[in-house]
Enzyme design. Sequence first.
Site, PDB file in Angstrom:
ATOM      1  N   CYS A 201      88.452  43.171  -2.530  1.00  0.00           N
ATOM      2  CA  CYS A 201      89.757  43.811  -2.685  1.00  0.00           C
ATOM      3  C   CYS A 201      90.121  44.089  -4.133  1.00  0.00           C
ATOM      4  CB  CYS A 201      90.824  42.962  -2.029  1.00  0.00           C
ATOM      5  SG  CYS A 201      90.796  41.261  -2.548  1.00  0.00           S
TER       6      CYS A 201
HETATM    7  C1  LIG Z   1      87.386  38.922  -0.786  1.00  0.00           C
HETATM    8  S1  LIG Z   1      85.931  37.995  -0.794  1.00  0.00           S
HETATM    9  C2  LIG Z   1      85.794  37.613   0.913  1.00  0.00           C
HETATM   10  C3  LIG Z   1      85.950  36.145   1.194  1.00  0.00           C
HETATM   11  C4  LIG Z   1      85.714  35.746   2.638  1.00  0.00           C
HETATM   12  N1  LIG Z   1      86.475  36.509   3.591  1.00  0.00           N
HETATM   13  C5  LIG Z   1      85.988  34.266   2.843  1.00  0.00           C
HETATM   14  O1  LIG Z   1      86.537  33.888   3.864  1.00  0.00           O
HETATM   15  O2  LIG Z   1      85.652  33.453   1.963  1.00  0.00           O
HETATM   16  C6  LIG Z   1      84.709  39.248  -0.967  1.00  0.00           C
HETATM   17  C7  LIG Z   1      83.269  38.713  -1.065  1.00  0.00           C
HETATM   18  O3  LIG Z   1      82.376  39.814  -1.076  1.00  0.00           O
HETATM   19  C8  LIG Z   1      81.240  39.438  -1.849  1.00  0.00           C
HETATM   20  N2  LIG Z   1      80.527  40.671  -2.223  1.00  0.00           N
HETATM   21  C9  LIG Z   1      80.925  41.619  -3.110  1.00  0.00           C
HETATM   22  N3  LIG Z   1      80.042  42.616  -3.174  1.00  0.00           N
HETATM   23  C10 LIG Z   1      79.035  42.304  -2.293  1.00  0.00           C
HETATM   24  C11 LIG Z   1      77.828  42.950  -1.916  1.00  0.00           C
HETATM   25  N4  LIG Z   1      77.462  44.121  -2.439  1.00  0.00           N
HETATM   26  N5  LIG Z   1      77.057  42.355  -0.962  1.00  0.00           N
HETATM   27  C12 LIG Z   1      77.407  41.152  -0.424  1.00  0.00           C
HETATM   28  N6  LIG Z   1      78.540  40.496  -0.767  1.00  0.00           N
HETATM   29  C13 LIG Z   1      79.351  41.064  -1.691  1.00  0.00           C
HETATM   30  C14 LIG Z   1      81.852  38.698  -3.031  1.00  0.00           C
HETATM   31  O4  LIG Z   1      80.901  37.858  -3.647  1.00  0.00           O
HETATM   32  C15 LIG Z   1      82.999  37.937  -2.353  1.00  0.00           C
HETATM   33  O5  LIG Z   1      82.629  36.628  -2.022  1.00  0.00           O
END
Ligand SMILES: C[S@@+](CC[C@H](N)C(=O)[O-])C[C@H]1O[C@@H](n2cnc3c(N)ncnc32)[C@H](O)[C@@H]1O
Length: 445
Positions: A201
């Site tokens: 986000c």
């Molecule tokens: C807003 S957090 C979501 C947290 C999750 N809903 C939880 O309950 O902990 C977004 C996550 O997306 C991961 N992320 C970002 N880009 C990514 C990618 N290209 N592939 C996989 N994960 C990714 C980040 O590391 C982060 O942990």
Amino acid sequence: MSKSTLRINGSVVAAQPKAGSLVISYSDALNAILESEGWPGGGTERDHDHSEMVWEELPAIASHWLQTPDEPPILLDEATGKKWEAVLRSRCLLKRQNPASGVGRELRHPKPIHIDFSDLPFPPLRKPKFTFMDLFAGIGGFRIALQNLGGKCVFSSEWDRHAKETYLQNYGEVPFGDITTLSSMKLFSKSLDVLAGGFPCQPFSRAGVSARNSLGQEHGFECETQGQLFFDVVNLAKVHRPKILLLENVGNLIRHDGGNTFKVIRHTIEKDLGYSFYYKVYNSNPLVPQSRVRCLIVAFREKQSAFWEMPELTGKALPLRSILEDLPSDTNYTLSEKMWNGHIRRSARNVARGAGFTAYTRDLDKPSTTLVARYYKDGKECLIPQENHPKNLPRMLTERECARLQGFPENFMPHSSKVRAYKQFGNSVPVPLIEFVAKHIAITG
Ligand SMILES: C[S@@+](CC[C@H](N)C(=O)[O-])C[C@H]1O[C@@H](n2cnc3c(N)ncnc32)[C@H](O)[C@@H]1O
């Protein structure tokens, strides 16, 4: 703790291991498979014939397969599944007291292999009612919510190494890494019920937008590395055609770029995917004692009745004091005098110029402010007053209190590093909010 029943290539594996069955813990099983593949390998020589992607993802592939062994391992074939079954069988037999006699009998009458997940806080379900994907999985806020409703995770993805560690120790699964490299592939043949995830986000949130503006960076869909991740969700939905999309983002998503970002999201889901689109912005505070405003999007592959609506969330905001631990005033969560005085000075300056952050202790009869990933630095977003402290110094929330603010169950195991744990809870999602919306879909959708 419940035991899980799994099938390995047709041999039924009992919830409680049957007398004589071959029992192996998921962690032994995972190690056995990885060792058999030469992972991670000592020298620079390649002693394996996997592609770079398979090699990198081997822990994810093997740990996913252990949870869904009736499918071929993701990115590999059925023959590899058979090979891994043989590896587990021989590992079990080696461990037996009298391997010689066991091996002879075993060859004539192969015994079921029982993978034991019982030492995990959140083992896979024995008789799941539906399947889901956990995208941008973080530490599994969606996973707990959907498992609570009877779901079985068939694919998880998260690229942060430390979040993967927390995920593994709680669910026994290593999430796959960068989703952009996988989102156009057919990952498994099983039907998928729910594609779930909180796509990152930062490019959409108000804090993220102003930080990016001041750095002269792009935001929203123009932020190449992060904003485009929504389209990876769309790609996966095109390939796997789940019945339901369940997505979460910051409340500000609907206003970003004058509403254009949200328009693109809606249009893509309705027109490109052909799904029906619903959304609602919720403050989570009747479910957890935290004011966390989130936009929940639900999209259905099949048309819903004209009356279907997102559920209303009513009820009083919960008080922060309801989740506090009873700590002595000399706890090491107490702020140093220097840090507290710094907060007070900065707050006074900000009040004088009418903008910026003010650090006061929280009213414990109200919910906390939104937990953020930077909380570990100085706790300024939510300081707990300590009236019994000789110098009236406040304290920070503990990691367990942060877990509770996001509605994680008490048996959830936070990352062993304090900083990582704070960051991970700050990035996570209120588990009861996801469960609340998902339950409504299960009942009415
Ligand atoms: C807003 S957090 C979501 C947290 C999750 N809903 C939880 O309950 O902990 C977004 C996550 O997306 C991961 N992320 C970002 N880009 C990514 C990618 N290209 N592939 C996989 N994960 C990714 C980040 O590391 C982060 O942990």
